[in-house]
Design an enzyme around this catalytic site. Structure first.
Site, PDB file in Angstrom:
ATOM      1  CB  CYS A  27      -7.962 -19.087  -7.816  1.00  0.00           C
ATOM      2  SG  CYS A  27      -9.641 -18.883  -8.465  1.00  0.00           S
ATOM      3  CG  HIS A  84      -9.137 -18.664  -2.973  1.00  0.00           C
ATOM      4  ND1 HIS A  84      -8.319 -17.675  -3.472  1.00  0.00           N
ATOM      5  CD2 HIS A  84     -10.129 -18.841  -3.890  1.00  0.00           C
ATOM      6  CE1 HIS A  84      -8.804 -17.262  -4.635  1.00  0.00           C
ATOM      7  NE2 HIS A  84      -9.898 -17.957  -4.908  1.00  0.00           N
ATOM      8  CD  GLU A 109      -5.969 -17.134  -0.828  1.00  0.00           C
ATOM      9  OE1 GLU A 109      -6.477 -16.474  -1.756  1.00  0.00           O
ATOM     10  OE2 GLU A 109      -5.600 -18.305  -0.959  1.00  0.00           O
ATOM     11  N   GLY A 143       0.025  10.348  17.430  1.00  0.00           N
ATOM     12  CA  GLY A 143      -0.594   9.783  18.622  1.00  0.00           C
ATOM     13  C   GLY A 143      -1.161   8.403  18.391  1.00  0.00           C
ATOM     14  CB  VAL A 168      -0.583   1.909  17.372  1.00  0.00           C
ATOM     15  CG1 VAL A 168      -1.065   1.448  15.998  1.00  0.00           C
ATOM     16  CG2 VAL A 168       0.337   0.867  17.982  1.00  0.00           C
ATOM     17  CG  ASP A 169       0.567   2.847  12.226  1.00  0.00           C
ATOM     18  OD1 ASP A 169       0.554   1.716  12.740  1.00  0.00           O
ATOM     19  OD2 ASP A 169      -0.272   3.226  11.385  1.00  0.00           O
ATOM     20  CB  SER A 170       3.407   8.187  14.783  1.00  0.00           C
ATOM     21  OG  SER A 170       2.366   8.451  15.690  1.00  0.00           O
ATOM     22  CG  LEU A 171       2.263   6.458  20.063  1.00  0.00           C
ATOM     23  CD1 LEU A 171       1.045   5.917  20.804  1.00  0.00           C
ATOM     24  CD2 LEU A 171       3.064   7.355  20.994  1.00  0.00           C
TER      25      LEU A 171
END
EC number: 6.3.5.2
Length: 521
Positions: free
Chosen positions: A86, A177, A179, A232, A234-237
């Site tokens: 584009c 586009h 994507e 608590g 998901v990222d830090s787990l």
């Protein structure tokens, strides 16, 4: 032998399109690492990055204006493939000697593209077997004259040059586009560019990422001890499990109960770890510290920085009770970095700081460890599945690090937090009861510190307002507001106003991202 997940990489230069993060996700889904930077990133940095290909994103600028954004000229001297999408196609054309002009007919939405001439990018790709592609267009400017050495490879009824190529130099431009999912063959087109034209190897796989992250953590931490700020979520787990695999007993997790958590969340997090994780977890009660620090502060950016400092102070206090704590780990992910416009990303504009990126103090006493800093949310979830984290944790709705501190607009008071906790708990309860929780990717309540007139019985009341927010998203970089049933919203609204004495009105947020962010602050 471990594959180098960063060996082959694609550089995406962002001109401000709402779809730029989608490009990055599509590239990674193909199995190739990519990084996203603003279009005006330093030329020397581009050379140092040594990408195997470059993608120029779309953008809102008018390319024909004198002050329009341009790609760094260095990219045309690197002898590597370039794909302009584009606006990226338009600026490539102009910078290489072609011309662009206002389109006679603007194209926004679905269009049919006819593939023309032979090119390594589009040959033998079609939707209907007749060289036609169903694509998504969004432009009011079009290329009217090709640069020297380029040929036409696609057109529509309204756009004569919907795609061009300089096959010898491996330069390609698409007015549509690839994507977005609306372009049916978009993934094949991007894979053709990345795997075929750029010749990138597909090393960006979940197994390779996990192996590399664990090895990096071993190398970085050595024999030292490390604290993990645990939420608590998901990222830090995922960070906890990766650290456990890498350094074992050198890890201590600190869960900060700061008074800004959801209903019963502190107990739930401790229970999750007791039942599913064999690691040391300390629960630090810091209600007073956080409320005192936030007293009389109304400005969102200031609140995030205050909360970031307060977290660090708690971690430092806990570290003094332990031996040889040199590192602090956090679950920072790539969207946090992009939205905070980290210094690494040059001239990107700040959207909002995240308490664990832009909110950290300059005099941090720890070396920071952020193993997920390059990953999108969906990539973290794929890793969590491989690590056998229980599904009810993996698909739990995200909760921001600053907690209710950024869901209470303006000044944070304990009274407001208690009201918001109750409203949010009712919302979550009904989402679960009505089997709607898993149909949205994030849902929560927001406390508005304004009062609205209401009626209870025959009496007038003047109390606070609660906003409900629910969104559908894959990567949390873009989001669509969830079309929850009216009867359901009616039920939740009535429960909140009947069960919480200080609420007189409930509203539902129908803003997408962009232009809004998912969180209100």
């Amino acid at each position: 032998m471990m594959n180098n997940i960063h060996l082959d990489k694609i550089l995406i230069l962002d001109f401000g399109s709402q779809y730029t993060q989608l490009i990055a996700r599509r590239v990674r889904e193909i199995g190739v690492y990519c990084e996203l930077f603003p279009y005006d990133v330093d030329s020397e940095f581009i050379k140092k990055l040594n990408p195997k290909g470059i993608i120029l994103s779309g953008g809102p600028d008018t390319v024909t204006l004198d002050n329009a954004a341009k790609a760094p000229s260095i990219i045309f001297d690197l002898n590597i493939p370039i794909l302009g999408i584009c606006y990226g196609m338009q600026t490539m054309a102009i910078q290489l000697g072609g011309r662009a002009t206002s389109a006679n007919k603007h194209e926004y939405g679905f269009a049919k593209v006819r593939v023309r001439n032979h090119s390594p990018l589009l040959s033998d790709i079609s939707d209907e077997g007749h060289g036609l592609l169903d694509v998504w267009m969004s432009h009011g400017i079009e290329v009217e004259q090709l640069p020297n050495g380029f040929k036409l490879i696609a057109s529509t009824d309204n756009c004569n040059i919907a795609g061009f190529a300089n096959v010898e130099k491996h330069y390609y431009g698409l007015q549509f586009h690839p994507e977005v999912t609306h372009t049916k063959q978009g993934e094949r087109i991007l894979e053709r560019f990345i795997s075929g034209i750029c010749q990138c190897e597909k090393n960006w796989t979940t197994d390779n990422i996990i192996a590399k992250l664990v090895q990096n953590l071993k190398d970085q931490i050595g024999n030292a001890n490390i604290l993990l700020g645990l939420s608590g979520g998901v990222d830090s787990l995922v960070v906890a499990v990766l650290l456990q695999q890498a350094v074992g007993k050198q890890l201590t997790c600190v869960f900060v109960d700061n008074g800004l958590l959801r209903f019963n969340e502190g107990n739930e997090v401790m229970q999750i770890f007791a039942q599913n994780m064999d690691m040391k977890v300390i629960r630090a009660n810091a209600h007073k510290k956080f409320y005192d620090a936030l007293l009389n502060e109304n400005e969102p950016e200031a609140k995030r920085k205050i909360i970031g400092r307060a977290f660090i102070e708690v971690f430092e206090e806990e570290a003094k009770k332990l031996d040889n704590i040199q590192f602090l780990a956090q679950g920072t992910i790539y969207p946090d970095v992009i939205e905070s416009a980290d210094a690494k990303y040059g001239k990107a504009k700040l959207i909002k700081s995240h308490h664990n990126v832009g909110g950290l103090p300059n005099d941090l006493q720890f070396k920071l460890v952020e193993p997920l800093k390059e990953l999108f949310k969906d990539e973290v979830r794929k890793i969590s599945v491989k690590l056998s984290i229980p599904p009810h944790i993996i698909y739990r709705h995200p909760f921001p690090g600053p907690g209710l501190g950024v869901r209470i607009l303006g000044q944070v008071k304990q009274e407001y937090a208690n009201i918001l906790r109750q409203a949010d708990a009712i919302f979550m309860d009904e989402l679960h009861k009505n089997n709607l929780y898993d149909t949205v990717n994030q849902a929560f309540a927001v406390f508005l510190p304004i009062k609205s007139v209401g009626i209870t019985g025959d009496e007038r009341r003047y109390d606070y307002v609660i906003a409900l927010r629910a969104v559908e998203t894959i990567d949390f970089m873009t989001a669509r507001w969830a079309r929850l049933p009216y009867d359901f919203l009616d039920l939740v609204s009535n429960r909140i106003m009947n069960e919480i004495s200080r609420i007189s009105r409930v509203v539902y947020d129908v803003s997408g991202k962009p232009p809004a962010t998912i969180e209100w602050e």
